[in-house]
Design a protein around this motif. Structure first.
Motif, short mmCIF file in Angstrom:
data_model
loop_
_atom_site.label_atom_id
_atom_site.label_comp_id
_atom_site.label_asym_id
_atom_site.label_seq_id
_atom_site.Cartn_x
_atom_site.Cartn_y
_atom_site.Cartn_z
N ASP A 246 0.81 -1.29 -0.03
CA ASP A 246 0.10 0.13 0.08
C ASP A 246 0.88 1.34 -0.11
OD1 ASP A 246 -2.52 1.16 0.08
OD2 ASP A 246 -3.04 0.95 2.06
N GLY A 247 1.60 1.69 -1.08
CA GLY A 247 2.33 2.73 -1.20
C GLY A 247 1.85 3.83 -1.36
N ALA A 248 2.06 4.89 -0.35
CA ALA A 248 1.38 6.31 -0.29
C ALA A 248 1.64 6.80 -1.43
CB ALA A 248 2.12 7.06 0.75
N ARG A 284 -3.10 -6.02 3.51
CA ARG A 284 -2.23 -4.89 3.22
C ARG A 284 -0.95 -4.51 4.09
NH1 ARG A 284 -4.28 -1.52 -1.01
NH2 ARG A 284 -6.52 -2.34 -1.75
N TRP A 285 0.12 -3.92 3.37
CA TRP A 285 1.07 -3.60 4.29
C TRP A 285 1.64 -2.11 3.82
CZ3 TRP A 285 1.55 -8.19 2.05
CH2 TRP A 285 2.26 -8.15 0.94
N THR A 286 2.43 -1.25 4.73
CA THR A 286 2.97 0.05 4.13
C THR A 286 4.17 0.10 3.85
OG1 THR A 286 3.08 0.94 6.26
CG2 THR A 286 0.94 1.09 5.39
N TRP A 287 4.74 0.99 3.43
CA TRP A 287 6.35 1.20 3.43
C TRP A 287 6.96 1.14 4.76
CZ3 TRP A 287 9.49 1.50 -0.79
CH2 TRP A 287 10.81 1.96 -0.55
N LYS A 288 6.25 1.57 5.71
CA LYS A 288 6.91 1.52 7.17
C LYS A 288 6.99 0.27 7.64
CE LYS A 288 6.27 3.52 11.61
NZ LYS A 288 5.35 4.29 12.59
N ASP A 289 5.75 -0.48 7.36
CA ASP A 289 5.63 -2.02 7.67
C ASP A 289 6.74 -2.71 7.19
OD1 ASP A 289 3.53 -1.58 9.21
OD2 ASP A 289 2.11 -2.00 7.29
#
Length: 309
Positions: A246-248, A284-289
């Motif tokens: 899930d890229g911002a 989903r996961w983020t860049w920080k994750d």
């Protein structure tokens, strides 16, 4: 010449304005400016607004403008990567990275580090400046940087078609005893042009290093009528799981004309349609994750994607 991400102030330009030649150095002593290299400065307030990659690129451009690249010097490693548009993940050196093929290296001056390189070092010209070729740059970085950073670069150039896997393999084999060759060859074998962003490459590196089962990449999902619902970043059909990085950036690009709430709602509706069409769970996961690993691993473990024994 590439446009600098912030203004570069050159000592040599002071003469045309009638200012004292030590004006910039005096302003640097007061903290108003930062010296990038001999004869080049940037405003302190401008540098605060830049990422580490932008700051390094600014220093690279300053070195080229001040004429420090004479005598066979070649921009290399991270400095070359930024000029070629090769993505980097992780720390970026403060000093500009140079090599002089066939000559001694290992020297550092303010803002510049000169390294050793063999006589057959591959170079090209970019905006009139000698730079290591994209393939050579990836070889250099792959021998010393993290798997996530190396994969991000390899995936990107393979996807763009600017470098081919065979080129990289041949270049690596030309110096079989070079330090870091084993990790380099491992990364070359793992590289995949289907990965569409550095965040996906980072996620794959985490999966490999944490021994998660390998997913299929960029799988198209259709509904019962055959209508394309979209492509998903990762899929584990045998586990009934779909993973999405899930890229911002996908939100910031779409901000014009739509609110963040609208974008999030549309993403959720897309996710529900994909779950209905496939019968799989979406996580989903983020860049920080992914950078911290724990958040990404937790998101995958919650839907049954666990390390292999």
């Amino acid at each position: 010449m590439r446009t600098p991400p912030a203004p570069i102030l050159l000592t040599r330009e002071l003469a045309a304005t009638g200012e004292r030649p030590d004006l910039l150095s005096r302003r640097a002593a007061r903290g108003e400016l930062v010296r990038l290299c001999r004869g080049a400065y940037a405003r302190t307030e401008d540098l605060r607004l830049l990422t580490s990659g932008q700051r390094h690129l600014l220093s690279v451009l300053a070195v080229t403008l001040t004429g420090m690249l004479g005598d066979g010097a070649v921009l290399a490693r991270e400095s070359a990567a930024l000029l070629h548009g090769i993505p980097l993940i992780g720390p970026i050196p403060e000093r500009v990275q140079l090599v002089r093929p066939g000559r001694s290296g290992g020297r550092s001056t303010h803002g510049v580090r000169t390294l050793r390189a063999p006589e057959d070092y591959e170079t090209t010209r970019l905006d009139g400046v000698l730079v290591s070729t994209p393939a050579q740059t990836l070889i250099d970085l792959g021998r010393r940087r993290s798997l996530s950073s190396t994969l991000a670069g390899l995936d990107a150039v393979l996807r763009a078609g600017t470098v081919h896997r065979e080129q990289l393999t041949e270049l690596a084999q030309s110096h079989p005893s070079a330090h870091g060759n084993a990790r380099l060859r491992y990364a070359i074998d793992l590289a995949d042009p289907l990965a569409e962003s550095p965040g996906e490459s980072l996620s794959r590196a985490v999966m490999v290093q944490r021994r998660l089962p390998p997913p299929s990449l960029q799988v198209e999902v259709h509904d019962r009528t055959g209508r394309l619902l979209g492509r998903v970043d990762f899929m584990w059909p045998e586990l009934g799981v779909i993973g999405e990085f899930d890229g911002a950036i996908k939100y910031t690009r779409a901000l014009t004309g739509r609110s963040v709430d609208q974008i999030v709602l549309e993403e959720r509706r897309r996710e529900q349609a994909i779950e209905r069409a496939t019968g799989m769970r979406v996580t989903r996961w983020t860049w920080k994750d992914a950078l911290g690993e724990a958040g990404m691993l937790r998101a995958l473990a919650d839907v049954g994607v666990l390390p292999r024994r």
